[in-house]
Design an enzyme around this catalytic site. Structure first.
Site, PDB file in Angstrom:
ATOM      1  CE1 TYR A 144       1.585   0.719  -3.045  1.00 53.82           C
ATOM      2  CE2 TYR A 144       2.088  -1.471  -2.204  1.00 53.82           C
ATOM      3  CZ  TYR A 144       1.184  -0.566  -2.716  1.00 53.82           C
ATOM      4  OH  TYR A 144      -0.120  -0.939  -2.884  1.00 53.82           O
ATOM      5  CD  GLU A 157      -1.589   2.312  -2.803  1.00 55.00           C
ATOM      6  OE1 GLU A 157      -1.637   1.232  -3.413  1.00 55.00           O
ATOM      7  OE2 GLU A 157      -1.896   3.406  -3.326  1.00 55.00           O
TER       8      GLU A 157
END
Length: 403
Positions: free
Chosen positions: A119, A207
């Site tokens: 992530y 993101e």
């Protein structure tokens, strides 16, 4: 402003990130043709494009079999069939309503089978007053659970908005995450691209989830999500052009065009307030007095300090277009705004639109006596319009009238 996954990936690719090849599709036949173009003897991923996360773990509404918004297809026929099904059924995820969101666009993506998922994101950390690159080797769909249960697994790297993320910061983070060999440089390049888009395009969130190491050893952006600051779109015409209004709440979109700050909620008492702080306090007091009766705010609506009569009338039109609304609380403190302007708008809206639900008004401040006279003169024509001397009294009255 949100954008679709494929749009976020295209922005990242332009900044130097490694993104799997994909084709944007609107029909099943286009998905089948994309399979021929991208499968390379293997398969492809068919991915629904909606403004919500958790698509892979979601569920198509009204479809008997368990099928979410991301599906591997090993044949052209399956790609066509999956695309047809997705385009017919809304997709429900943890970030949508129970009714789900219609799927109007798909991407067919070349399969980049992940071996390890990470992530990576850039957000603004108000605590340190800087943008922060956040990353975790425990990435993937469960990153929210990781953040809640094991926050120590998330590494945070603040960086200067003047210089941007520096190469040594990205490289060091890549090593900390466990990348090795030539994967380090590939991961570094993606992190630098992410921070570049975040800063240059005035994003509020950038993101990549997941950032993947594929089974062939490549490092790629498998999924991406960007949110942009609406107030900065005037200087980013390219980003503004990516807006998909079909994905947005119609009432909120309409309010935005009228320069009103509006967010639709699930309650039954609508609010019209001038000032964001006062609007939050108004919502709180409705909740406080209405909770025992199952009553709550239907919206956040800040008409602003320089509201015009036309803007206030449009605000009432938007409020009254919501069938859930059983009452309206108007709470105005006239500092910059004139209470008389709001009162005039109330009367005009009542005559033009019609108040079919109770409306309770609390006014204080600039030109309040004039405003009260305007409302008193219109009382006979607007029987559902009531006034209150203070906010507590106004909240109690609208809750009682709306039960």
């Amino acid at each position: 402003m949100k954008v679709h996954e494929y749009q976020a990936k295209e922005l990242l690719a332009a900044a130097g990130a490694n993104v799997p090849k994909h084709v944007v599709c609107k029909t099943p036949d286009e998905a089948a043709a994309a399979f021929d173009q991208l499968s390379n003897g293997g398969g492809v991923m068919v991915k629904a494009q909606i403004h919500a996360g958790g698509r892979g773990a979601g569920q198509l509404v009204g479809f008997a079999d368990k099928l979410g918004g991301v599906k591997f297809c090993s044949s052209k026929e399956k790609a066509r069939a999956i695309a047809e099904t997705m385009l017919k059924h809304p997709l429900k995820t943890l970030q949508t309503s129970p009714q789900g969101q219609p799927i109007r666009t798909l991407i067919v993506q070349a399969d980049a089978e992940p071996d390890k998922e990470f992530y990576v994101a850039v957000v603004f950390d108000r605590g340190v007053g800087l943008p922060v690159l956040m990353a975790s080797a425990a990435g993937g769909m469960d990153i929210e659970k990781v953040a809640h249960d094991t926050p120590e697994k998330i590494i945070k790297v603040p960086f200067s908005p003047e210089t941007g993320l520096l190469p040594f910061q990205a490289r060091r983070l890549a090593y900390e995450l466990g990348f090795t060999g030539d994967q380090v440089a590939k991961a570094e390049k993606i992190m630098l691209a992410l921070s570049k888009v975040y800063l240059e395009k005035d994003a509020t969130l950038a993101e990549v989830n997941p950032l993947a190491v594929t089974k062939s050893g490549d490092v790629v952006v498998l999924d991406a999500k960007f949110d942009f600051d609406d107030n900065a779109l005037f200087r980013h015409k390219d980003v503004a052009a990516l807006r998909d209004e079909s994905e947005e709440n119609p009432a909120e979109l309409r309010a935005g065009k009228a320069n009103l700050n509006f967010i639709q909620l699930d309650g039954t008492i609508a609010c019209l307030v001038n000032g964001a702080g006062l609007a939050m306090a108004t919502m709180d007091i409705i909740n406080y007095h209405g909770k025992a009766h199952g009553v709550g705010p239907a919206n956040f609506l800040d008409v602003g300090g320089s509201v015009t009569a036309a803007g206030a009338v449009e605000a009432f039109r938007i409020i009254l277009s919501d069938p859930k609304v059983k009452g309206i609380l108007v709470n105005v403190f006239g500092g910059i705004a004139s209470c008389a302007t709001i009162a005039d708008a109330l009367v005009k809206a009542g005559k033009e639109v019609g108040f079919k639900v109770p409306v309770v008004v609390r006014l204080e401040g600039n030109e309040v006596e004039k405003a009260r006279a305007i409302l008193a003169a219109a009382a006979a024509d607007l029987p559902t319009l009531k006034t209150a001397a203070d906010l507590t009294g106004a909240a109690k009255l609208i809750v009682e009238l709306s039960k």
